[in-house]
Design a protein around this motif. Structure first.
Motif, PDB file in Angstrom:
ATOM      1  N   GLN A 328     -25.833  53.101  19.947  1.00 22.13           N
ATOM      2  CA  GLN A 328     -24.930  53.833  19.057  1.00 22.13           C
ATOM      3  C   GLN A 328     -23.497  53.708  19.535  1.00 22.13           C
ATOM      4  OE1 GLN A 328     -26.140  57.893  18.327  1.00 22.13           O
ATOM      5  NE2 GLN A 328     -28.203  57.142  18.058  1.00 22.13           N
ATOM      6  N   ASP A 329     -23.308  53.847  20.842  1.00 18.90           N
ATOM      7  CA  ASP A 329     -21.964  53.708  21.400  1.00 18.90           C
ATOM      8  C   ASP A 329     -21.398  52.337  21.074  1.00 18.90           C
ATOM      9  OD1 ASP A 329     -22.568  55.602  24.462  1.00 18.90           O
ATOM     10  OD2 ASP A 329     -22.089  56.196  22.410  1.00 18.90           O
ATOM     11  N   ALA A 335     -17.497  49.318  15.090  1.00 20.07           N
ATOM     12  CA  ALA A 335     -16.975  49.870  13.845  1.00 20.07           C
ATOM     13  C   ALA A 335     -15.490  50.192  14.000  1.00 20.07           C
ATOM     14  CB  ALA A 335     -17.755  51.124  13.457  1.00 20.07           C
ATOM     15  N   GLU A 336     -15.130  50.707  15.156  1.00 23.10           N
ATOM     16  CA  GLU A 336     -13.744  51.058  15.432  1.00 23.10           C
ATOM     17  C   GLU A 336     -12.873  49.783  15.439  1.00 23.10           C
ATOM     18  OE1 GLU A 336     -12.656  53.915  15.386  1.00 23.10           O
ATOM     19  OE2 GLU A 336     -10.675  53.844  16.327  1.00 23.10           O
ATOM     20  N   LYS A 337     -13.395  48.732  16.067  1.00 22.93           N
ATOM     21  CA  LYS A 337     -12.704  47.451  16.128  1.00 22.93           C
ATOM     22  C   LYS A 337     -12.466  46.917  14.710  1.00 22.93           C
ATOM     23  CE  LYS A 337     -13.465  43.830  19.531  1.00 22.93           C
ATOM     24  NZ  LYS A 337     -14.574  43.246  20.322  1.00 22.93           N
ATOM     25  N   GLU A 338     -13.539  47.004  13.927  1.00 19.56           N
ATOM     26  CA  GLU A 338     -13.516  46.534  12.547  1.00 19.56           C
ATOM     27  C   GLU A 338     -12.460  47.305  11.750  1.00 19.56           C
ATOM     28  OE1 GLU A 338     -14.497  43.713  10.151  1.00 19.56           O
ATOM     29  OE2 GLU A 338     -15.352  43.907  12.165  1.00 19.56           O
ATOM     30  N   LYS A 341      -9.021  46.147  12.679  1.00 25.65           N
ATOM     31  CA  LYS A 341      -8.772  44.820  12.141  1.00 25.65           C
ATOM     32  C   LYS A 341      -8.269  44.932  10.699  1.00 25.65           C
ATOM     33  CE  LYS A 341     -11.981  41.326  12.472  1.00 25.65           C
ATOM     34  NZ  LYS A 341     -13.281  40.915  13.051  1.00 25.65           N
ATOM     35  N   LYS A 342      -8.958  45.811   9.954  1.00 24.82           N
ATOM     36  CA  LYS A 342      -8.595  46.021   8.546  1.00 24.82           C
ATOM     37  C   LYS A 342      -7.186  46.601   8.444  1.00 24.82           C
ATOM     38  CE  LYS A 342     -12.933  46.434   6.061  1.00 24.82           C
ATOM     39  NZ  LYS A 342     -14.038  47.348   6.367  1.00 24.82           N
ATOM     40  N   ILE A 343      -6.927  47.589   9.327  1.00 24.48           N
ATOM     41  CA  ILE A 343      -5.616  48.246   9.283  1.00 24.48           C
ATOM     42  C   ILE A 343      -4.507  47.234   9.565  1.00 24.48           C
ATOM     43  CG2 ILE A 343      -4.146  49.960  10.454  1.00 24.48           C
ATOM     44  CD1 ILE A 343      -6.710  51.661  10.778  1.00 24.48           C
TER      45      ILE A 343
END
Ligand code: GDP
Ligand code: ZN
Length: 353
Positions: A328-329, A335-338, A341-343
């Motif tokens: 999960q970690d 997910a945070e990286k993703e 990236k989008k931002i």
């Protein structure tokens, strides 16, 4: 009622044999109140209480009859209620920590063959939650089947199914829409005569709707024709072990609904309170209970106070759970990286204009 329809099998017949020879009877617990039990048996429905000897011998909550248990009884013709002398060994069991500060386990349902792990195919869909419920199911000894409800609300079923496959490879998966009564027939193979099913899943996923759909046919079969004079007497009493028209059984106890899924290793405490208590006495705080000196768990094994198989299943589950937490970690990090990236992409795009 016949015993086979109630879930009787060779497994139970084997342990009942010596009691049968002595003239005892057998019945299955349909409801467990504090001191009284409603049983189903060949004689129909019975009220029962445990014998004085039974009460004297057993002190832990898990030693007392629970919904789904097969109990050895005596039914004296003179007495209004049957007496429970023994519980036959359980084929599977679901437990939770008792309410309050005591770390005793309380059994909420037993002898379940199949557990329907219900999820909604809506905004709440969460494969990791399914994964955790799966561990709970394996731990109980029952076989899991993944039930994906609210198919009517979903237009990307393939994505959801492949998500499920990654966490539950090889586990049968059924898609349905309970409110529309669609797809429920796929549940029938698990509700054959004598098969016991329990539903597990977060609140709001549709467990009651599914149960009611399966039960509604029951009501039609067993409810007496309504006559003018018995108006108002039709409040059918709630039974927690429900016999379906197929001969299958559903366990629907409040306790089952309140079983919490596991978040981390700490949740092992409810199920393995005995081992956790021993572990506190180990010399080293991070004792792995392998070959460390001063290990209270190993000492209990040697003294015959703890079963090797119990320790093994504890260690296996501990590994699985810590794996889950790590995973999960990791996924949270990805997910945070993703997200960033989008931002960044959006910002670059923004600056170009
Ligand atoms: P439980 O908490 O798991 O017992 O969930 P319920 O059976 O009470 O259902 C929660 C809500 O979901 C209710 O409003 C149901 O009508 C709704 N629901 C249940 N099954 C379906 C379904 O197949 N499709 C849709 N759209 N809603 C459903
Ligand atoms: Zn130890």
């Amino acid at each position: 009622m016949n015993l086979t329809d109630l879930g009787w099998s060779d497994f139970f017949a084997h342990s009942f044999a010596p009691y049968g020879e002595k003239g005892f009877n057998i019945a299955r617990v349909a409801i467990a109140y504090k001191n009284t039990y409603i049983l189903y048996g060949e004689q129909g429905e019975l009220t029962a209480a445990v014998s004085g000897k039974f009460r004297h011998r057993n002190h832990q909550p898990e030693d007392f009859p629970a919904v789904g248990d097969w109990v050895v009884i005596q039914t004296p013709e003179s007495a209004a209620q049957a007496t429970i002398h023994e519980i036959l060994p359980r084929k599977s069991q679901f437990s939770r920590k008792t309410v309050g500060s005591k770390t005793a386990q309380q059994i909420v349902a037993t002898n379940v063959d199949t557990i329907f792990l219900v999820s909604g195919l809506d905004g709440d869909f969460n494969p990791r939650r399914i994964e955790r419920y799966l561990i709970l199911a394996w731990e109980s000894g029952a076989n899991p089947v993944i039930v994906l409800n609210k198919a009517d609300l979903c237009n990307c079923l393939d994505d959801y199914l492949s998500d499920v496959e990654t966490v539950a490879l090889g586990v049968p998966t059924i898609v349905l829409s309970a409110t529309n009564n669609q797809g429920l027939s796929a549940l029938q193979p698990y509700l054959q005569p004598g098969q016991t099913v329990a539903l597990l899943g977060s609140s709001g996923v549709g467990k009651s709707t599914i149960t009611n759909q399966l039960k509604s046919e029951t009501v039609q079969v067993v409810q007496p024709v309504r006559r003018g004079d018995d108006r108002g007497r039709h409040t059918t009493t709630h039974r927690e072990l429900i016999l379906l028209p197929t001969g299958g059984l559903i366990i629907d106890t409040p306790g089952m609904r309140e079983i919490q899924m596991w978040g981390s290793e700490e949740s092992l405490q409810g199920t393995f309170a005995d081992i956790e208590a021993l572990a506190k006495k180990c010399r080293f705080r991070d004792c792995q209970h392998q070959h460390e000196p001063g290990c209270a768990v190993q000492q209990a094994l040697i003294a015959g106070k703890l079963d090797t198989s119990r320790l093994l299943s504890y260690q296996k589950l501990q590994k699985e759970l810590s794996y889950l937490v790590r995973k999960q970690d990791h996924q949270a990090q990805l997910a945070e990286k993703e997200r960033w990236k989008k931002i960044h992409k959006a910002m670059r795009h923004h600056h170009k204009h």
